[in-house]
Structures are given as structure tokens and as C-alpha cells.
Design an enzyme around this catalytic site. Structure first.
Site, PDB file in Angstrom:
ATOM      1  N   ASN A 150       0.778  -1.244   0.000  1.00 14.95           N
ATOM      2  CA  ASN A 150       0.000   0.000   0.000  1.00 14.95           C
ATOM      3  C   ASN A 150       0.809   1.295   0.000  1.00 14.95           C
ATOM      4  O   ASN A 150       0.423   2.262  -0.645  1.00 14.95           O
ATOM      5  CB  ASN A 150      -1.043  -0.022   1.122  1.00 14.95           C
ATOM      6  CG  ASN A 150      -0.458  -0.144   2.488  1.00 14.95           C
ATOM      7  OD1 ASN A 150       0.711  -0.512   2.646  1.00 14.95           O
ATOM      8  ND2 ASN A 150      -1.244   0.152   3.492  1.00 14.95           N
ATOM      9  N   GLU A 248       4.760  -4.441  11.867  1.00 14.88           N
ATOM     10  CA  GLU A 248       3.804  -3.330  11.708  1.00 14.88           C
ATOM     11  C   GLU A 248       2.605  -3.923  10.991  1.00 14.88           C
ATOM     12  O   GLU A 248       2.687  -4.221   9.788  1.00 14.88           O
ATOM     13  CB  GLU A 248       4.443  -2.216  10.862  1.00 14.88           C
ATOM     14  CG  GLU A 248       5.683  -1.593  11.468  1.00 14.88           C
ATOM     15  CD  GLU A 248       5.368  -0.611  12.578  1.00 14.88           C
ATOM     16  OE1 GLU A 248       4.200  -0.195  12.700  1.00 14.88           O
ATOM     17  OE2 GLU A 248       6.280  -0.275  13.337  1.00 14.88           O
ATOM     18  N   CYS A 282      -3.105   1.536   6.419  1.00 18.43           N
ATOM     19  CA  CYS A 282      -3.242   0.821   7.691  1.00 18.43           C
ATOM     20  C   CYS A 282      -3.897   1.704   8.747  1.00 18.43           C
ATOM     21  O   CYS A 282      -4.716   1.239   9.529  1.00 18.43           O
ATOM     22  CB  CYS A 282      -1.881   0.346   8.163  1.00 18.43           C
ATOM     23  SG  CYS A 282      -0.659   1.668   8.245  1.00 18.43           S
ATOM     24  N   GLU A 456       8.330   2.135  14.464  1.00 22.21           N
ATOM     25  CA  GLU A 456       9.241   2.523  13.388  1.00 22.21           C
ATOM     26  C   GLU A 456       9.242   4.032  13.228  1.00 22.21           C
ATOM     27  O   GLU A 456       8.177   4.646  13.202  1.00 22.21           O
ATOM     28  CB  GLU A 456       8.780   1.912  12.054  1.00 22.21           C
ATOM     29  CG  GLU A 456       9.554   0.701  11.660  1.00 22.21           C
ATOM     30  CD  GLU A 456       9.129   0.118  10.317  1.00 22.21           C
ATOM     31  OE1 GLU A 456       8.356   0.746   9.574  1.00 22.21           O
ATOM     32  OE2 GLU A 456       9.593  -0.978  10.017  1.00 22.21           O
TER      33      GLU A 456
HETATM   34  P1  NAD Z   1       0.246  -9.041   3.391  1.00 21.36           P
HETATM   35  O1  NAD Z   1       0.332  -9.494   4.800  1.00 21.36           O
HETATM   36  O2  NAD Z   1      -0.613  -9.798   2.461  1.00 21.36           O
HETATM   37  O3  NAD Z   1       1.699  -9.007   2.719  1.00 21.36           O
HETATM   38  C1  NAD Z   1       2.764  -8.297   3.311  1.00 21.36           C
HETATM   39  C2  NAD Z   1       4.082  -8.881   2.809  1.00 21.36           C
HETATM   40  O4  NAD Z   1       4.236 -10.204   3.359  1.00 21.36           O
HETATM   41  C3  NAD Z   1       4.148  -9.060   1.287  1.00 21.36           C
HETATM   42  O5  NAD Z   1       5.458  -8.802   0.835  1.00 21.36           O
HETATM   43  C4  NAD Z   1       3.811 -10.522   1.101  1.00 21.36           C
HETATM   44  O6  NAD Z   1       4.298 -11.051  -0.120  1.00 21.36           O
HETATM   45  C5  NAD Z   1       4.494 -11.147   2.303  1.00 21.36           C
HETATM   46  N1  NAD Z   1       3.953 -12.449   2.732  1.00 21.36           N
HETATM   47  C6  NAD Z   1       2.778 -13.030   2.400  1.00 21.36           C
HETATM   48  N2  NAD Z   1       2.647 -14.216   3.025  1.00 21.36           N
HETATM   49  C7  NAD Z   1       3.764 -14.367   3.778  1.00 21.36           C
HETATM   50  C8  NAD Z   1       4.214 -15.387   4.673  1.00 21.36           C
HETATM   51  N3  NAD Z   1       3.485 -16.478   4.907  1.00 21.36           N
HETATM   52  N4  NAD Z   1       5.399 -15.212   5.300  1.00 21.36           N
HETATM   53  C9  NAD Z   1       6.132 -14.089   5.102  1.00 21.36           C
HETATM   54  N5  NAD Z   1       5.760 -13.102   4.256  1.00 21.36           N
HETATM   55  C10 NAD Z   1       4.591 -13.249   3.608  1.00 21.36           C
HETATM   56  O7  NAD Z   1      -0.195  -7.493   3.462  1.00 21.36           O
HETATM   57  P2  NAD Z   1      -0.577  -6.503   2.291  1.00 21.36           P
HETATM   58  O8  NAD Z   1      -1.881  -6.931   1.716  1.00 21.36           O
HETATM   59  O9  NAD Z   1       0.569  -6.290   1.382  1.00 21.36           O
HETATM   60  O10 NAD Z   1      -0.770  -5.140   3.121  1.00 21.36           O
HETATM   61  C11 NAD Z   1      -1.963  -4.819   3.774  1.00 21.36           C
HETATM   62  C12 NAD Z   1      -1.885  -5.118   5.248  1.00 21.36           C
HETATM   63  O11 NAD Z   1      -0.731  -4.501   5.803  1.00 21.36           O
HETATM   64  C13 NAD Z   1      -3.065  -4.515   6.000  1.00 21.36           C
HETATM   65  O12 NAD Z   1      -3.469  -5.388   7.014  1.00 21.36           O
HETATM   66  C14 NAD Z   1      -2.482  -3.235   6.581  1.00 21.36           C
HETATM   67  O13 NAD Z   1      -3.172  -2.741   7.703  1.00 21.36           O
HETATM   68  C15 NAD Z   1      -1.092  -3.674   6.912  1.00 21.36           C
HETATM   69  N6  NAD Z   1      -0.199  -2.523   6.979  1.00 21.36           N
HETATM   70  C16 NAD Z   1       0.277  -2.140   8.200  1.00 21.36           C
HETATM   71  C17 NAD Z   1       1.085  -1.020   8.319  1.00 21.36           C
HETATM   72  C18 NAD Z   1       1.641  -0.579   9.637  1.00 21.36           C
HETATM   73  O14 NAD Z   1       2.567   0.241   9.637  1.00 21.36           O
HETATM   74  N7  NAD Z   1       1.128  -1.047  10.753  1.00 21.36           N
HETATM   75  C19 NAD Z   1       1.399  -0.287   7.170  1.00 21.36           C
HETATM   76  C20 NAD Z   1       0.903  -0.721   5.939  1.00 21.36           C
HETATM   77  C21 NAD Z   1       0.115  -1.845   5.856  1.00 21.36           C
END
Ligand code: NAD
Length: 480
Positions: A150, A248, A282, A456
Site C-alpha cells: 500500500n 507493523e 493501515c 518505526e
Molecule cells: P500481506 O500481509 O498480504 O503481505 C505483506 C508482505 O508479506 C508481502 O510482501 C507478502 O508477499 C508477504 N507475505 C505473504 N505471506 C507471507 C508469509 N506467509 N510469510 C512471510 N511473508 C509473507 O499485506 P498486504 O496486503 O501487502 O498489506 C496490507 C496489510 O498490511 C493490511 O493489514 C495493513 O493494515 C497492513 N499494513 C500495516 C502497516 C503498519 O505500519 N502497521 C502499514 C501498511 C500496511
């Protein structure tokens, strides 16, 4: 584009590739390699040499390279922003802001690392008078940076710049849908002088690469931004090799509007906070908790503002709401809206997907505190669920009735009430007279409860990317 292992631009060992699509049009933009385990292992091995080279590089030299990275990014904002907008549907004006912010992140960590000091202990303990104990922050080794779709470049390089600033090697695993801008930035970092075994990047399946990186004993820290579900998987697997972890994760942030709020400000903060990045943030306000006496005024005001919005192509300078990341995201939002209506809410504005990846701004009323969307259902789209409350206590109960605790927004002109609410909401940051969709590069950003572990920001990440070593000079003060 090829991936980046040990100073070379390479294909996957089996030549397999993944398509990267234009989010808004679903046309092919490029392909990237689909890494095999062999590729990931090669990167991990190269990083073992890289971490030694970089840890031995003086701090001033490391920081100087990071400043050059910042300059290169700043000089290429337009090219990077267009690529970012294309591969994710983020409107071009926001894409420019994200790229420019990434340059500032590099500068911030470069400056901060130059002044990350150890300590010298006092002689408070009897018997220690002749010893000198001092501490130094030393690198962890190799940090795997697993990053979300995102805010792909900003969130990725928050980790990378911090890890590099204090002498770690880093391996990036970007989100599968939109790795291209991160990859182009990495090229700029190599050109600016970051060695090819110090900063590497592997593309492909998150589940597979994430697992290979997380289970490797040669990786010292996993810094992940992503969903809570993936965070838990990484924490469980990482425990087997006692990984350092930074997580995060997700959020379902409350936006509380009291009856004494400046209503015009409350409406504009709600709309801008929710619609930024098409609602895929997020910390965007995702639950609008509004005092019953101003429910009508708030709801009507939000709808009036939404009617004026310019929807369209993310690359059009005038567009205010772009597309979602992919077809699946559109389907997810559609299901979540339908689920909330099935639980008893009314859709009084919008409610429909359009084209392949867009979703109309949508207002849901009659949302009650026991519905999933009012608690733990994180919706990544331009959706406004409005929940009525009568008393301060009830507002706080609804705000806290969630597994998440990322950020929050509180709207009131009574400063004492604002601070009381900020103290009662269990989360990482509360914005007073604004939505929780707020991040400053210095702020210790992060959540409580299931929103993550750690913080962070330029003010705090360097501590988490290092380990403190004590140097004990025993009896050094004994007169000979
Ligand atoms: P996601 O969890 O689907 O993917 C995040 C990353 O993890 C990607 O690079 C993905 O390829 C990788 N991944 C997927 N499965 C994995 C596994 N089993 N082991 C290790 N890595 C794996 O998240 P997304 O859809 O890319 O992002 C949206 C989510 O992220 C939302 O829940 C949002 O709230 C959260 N987010 C949090 C913050 C924060 O700072 N707290 C910031 C941005 C997004």
C-alpha cells in the site's frame, strides 16, 4: 525487470516470471522473476559477506552514501512516482508525495545514525570503582525487509534505510503486486554506492520467500509490514531461530466525533483520511464513531463531500480517488460491504464496484457496535461505516472493542475531553482534531494489541536495528 542478487541483475534460476499489471487498467507493465529457494539462498549467502564489509565501513561513509541515495531519489521523483502510480493505482499527486518522503527517510536515518551514541556506566555499584564499562550499538547482521503493497516504497525504505544506516546488510522481499518502483530505487541506491551484496532484492511468492527468509539461521531480523495474519506466521516461524522481529500490522482505527467538534473540519478530516490511497492505508479512519446529536449533520456532510470527488485514472492530475490494488481487492471490499449490509447496516451512498479494480466511495449507516466492521473487520477501500454513540464512555468502549490498536482520531473543541479520550484509547498514536491517518517520519509509528510489535521512525528504529554490546575494561583505573 530483473532482481538484484550479489551485485548482479538476475533472472530466477528456473527463469520463471510473474506478471506485474497496471492496477487501474489491468494491462501488463512488466515481468519480474519468481525466485526459487536456490535464488533466495544465494542472496542470503552473499549478504554474509556484505554485512562484514558494511559493518567495517565507517559511520560517516555509510551516512554519506545514504545521503547520495536520498539525492538520487529526489532527482527522480517524477519517473518514480509515475511508475508507482501505474503499478498500484495510487493517484499521481500522492505518489509524488510518497517518493519525496522516501528521500527524506534516507536523509533522516543518515543524520540520526551519525549521532547514535553508546553510554558510559557510572560507579554506582560498590567494587566497580576501578572498571570502565561503555556500550556501543553494533549491527544485527542481515535484516530481511518484507513489505506491503500500500505504501510500497515509503514503508520498504523505512526499514532498509534504517538497517543500512547502522551497518546491516538488507534483503528486500517486496509485495508481489507492485515491486517495480522499489526495484528502480534499489538501482539508484547501488549507483549511489551501496554495495551489491549489502542491499539485495528477491521477487516472487510472499508465502514461499517469506518462509525461506524467516526460517534461515543466517537472517538476524525480520522487519515485516503487512497483515496481522502474516505477522503471526512470521513470529511463530521466526521463534525457532529466535529472530529479532519488527511487526507493523493491521488496523481498524476509530475516528471519534463529539457533538462539540468543528463539524466542517470533522467532515473534511474523515473524507481525506479515509480516501487517501483509495482507503488502503493501515492507519486510515475505518470506524466513524459519531455522537448521536450530530449524526445527521456529519453523515450529510460526508455525502456532500463525496459527491464532489473527482474519480478517474490515477495518472490524471485532477483525480482524487484512484483504483484498488487488484481485482481480488475489489472483490474483497464488495464482500465486506455485502456482509455488513447482511448484518443490518444500510448503504445510503455508493456501494458498487466499477471497472475492474475501482470501488465507489460508500457510506454505511445504522452500523451497530456488535457488527464485525465495528470491531475486527479491516476494510481496505473507500468505505465509511458510521456508528452512533450517546456518552463519552460508550464512545471509548466502541473505540477499544477491537483486536487492533494502531492509531485513532478524536474531534472535539474541548481540549480536556480530547486528552482524556487520547489516554483511554488503547493504540499507538492518537491525533487530536484530525484523523488517525497521520505519519511523520520521526514519530515512533506502530500499534498495540494485534497491530504489531515495536515502533518505526527516525527517532527509534536505529535502536531496533542494532544490538548493544558492553565493553568492560576491568581494573583499568588501578594505579600501577
Ligand atoms: P500481506 O500481509 O498480504 O503481505 C505483506 C508482505 O508479506 C508481502 O510482501 C507478502 O508477499 C508477504 N507475505 C505473504 N505471506 C507471507 C508469509 N506467509 N510469510 C512471510 N511473508 C509473507 O499485506 P498486504 O496486503 O501487502 O498489506 C496490507 C496489510 O498490511 C493490511 O493489514 C495493513 O493494515 C497492513 N499494513 C500495516 C502497516 C503498519 O505500519 N502497521 C502499514 C501498511 C500496511
Amino acid at each position: 525487470m530483473k532482481m538484484f542478487i550479489d551485485g548482479k541483475r538476475v533472472n530466477a534460476s528456473d527463469n520463471a516470471t510473474t506478471n506485474i499489471l497496471n492496477s487501474a487498467t489491468q494491462e501488463l507493465v512488466d515481468t519480474v522473476p519468481t525466485s526459487t529457494k536456490e535464488d533466495v539462498d544465494r542472496a542470503i549467502l552473499a549478504a554474509q559477506a556484505g554485512k562484514k564489509v558494511w559493518a567495517a565501513t565507517p559511520q560517516h561513509a555509510r551516512s554519506a552514501v545514504l545521503v547520495k541515495c536520498a539525492d538520487a531519489i529526489a532527482a527522480n521523483v517524477e519517473e518514480l512516482a509515475r511508475l508507482l502510480s501505474t503499478e498500484m493505482g495510487k493517484i499521481i499527486t500522492e505518489a509524488r508525495g510518497e517518493v519525496a518522503c522516501t528521500a527524506e527517510i534516507f536523509r533522516g536515518f543518515a543524520e540520526m545514525a551519525n549521532h547514535l551514541y553508546g553510554q558510559t556506566m557510572s560507579h554506582a555499584q560498590t567494587g566497580s570503582e576501578t572498571d570502565i564499562i561503555f556500550t556501543r550499538h553494533e549491527p544485527l547482521g542481515v535484516v530481511a525487509c518484507i513489505t506491503p503493497f500500500n505504501y510500497p516504497v515509503e514503508l520498504c525504505y523505512h526499514k532498509v534505510a534504517a538497517a543500512l544506516a547502522v551497518g546491516n546488510a538488507a534483503i528486500i522481499k517486496p509485495a508481489s503486486d507492485n515491486p517495480l518502483t522499489i526495484m528502480r530505487m534499489l538501482e539508484l541506491c547501488w549507483e549511489a554506492g551501496v554495495p551489491g551484496n549489502v542491499l539485495q532484492l528477491v521477487t516472487g511468492s510472499g508465502a514461499k520467500i517469506g518462509r525461506w527468509l524467516t526460517e534461515s539461521p543466517l537472517i538476524d531480523k525480520i522487519s515485516l509490514t503487512g497483515s496481522t495474519e502474516v505477522g503471526i506466521e512470521v513470529a511463530e516461524l521466526g521463534a525457532k531461530t529466535l529472530k529479532h522481529l519488527g511487526l507493523e500490522l493491521g488496523g481498524n482505527d476509530p475516528f471519534v466525533v463529539f457533538e462539540d467538534a468543528d463539524m466542517e473540519l470533522a467532515i473534511s478530516e474523515a473524507v481525506s483520511g479515509r480516501l487517501k490511497n483509495a482507503g488502503q492505508t493501515c492507519c486510515s479512519p475505518k470506524r466513524f464513531i459519531v455522537q448521536r446529536s450530530v449524526l445527521e449533520a456529519f453523515t450529510t456532510g460526508v455525502i456532500e463531500a463525496l459527491k464532489k470527488l473527482k474519480l478517474g485514472s490515477p495518472l490524471d492530475e485532477e483525480t482524487e480517488l484512484g483504483s484498488l490494488i487488484n481485482v481480488r481487492a475489489q472483490e474483497d471490499v464488495k464482500k465486506q460491504v455485502a456482509h455488513t449490509i447482511a448484518q443490518g447496516a444500510a448503504c445510503i451512498y455508493g456501494g458498487n464496484p466499477y471497472d475492474q479494480t475501482y470501488f465507489e466511495p460508500t457510506v454505511l449507516t445504522g452500523v451497530t457496535k456488535d457488527m464485525d466492521i465495528a470491531k475486527d473487520l479491516e476494510v481496505f477501500g473507500p468505505i465509511f461505516p458510521i456508528i452512533a454513540f450517546d456518552t463519552f464512555e460508550e464512545a471509548m468502549e466502541i473505540a477499544n472493542n477491537t483486536i487492533y490498536g494502531l492509531q485513532a482520531g478524536v474531534m472535539t473543541q474541548d481540549f480536556s475531553k480530547a486528552i482524556q479520550a487520547a489516554a483511554e484509547i488503547n493504540c499507538g498514536a492518537v491525533v487530536v482534531n484530525g484523523s488517525g491517518n497521520y505519519r511523520n517520519i520521526d514519530q515512533p509509528f506502530g500499534g498495540t494489541k494485534m497491530s504489531g510489535l515495536g515502533r518505526e521512525g527516525v527517532s527509534c528504529t536505529l535502536e531496533d536495528m542494532t544490538q548493544v554490546k558492553s565493553y568492560v575494561l576491568k581494573n583499568i583505573l588501578v594505579k600501577k
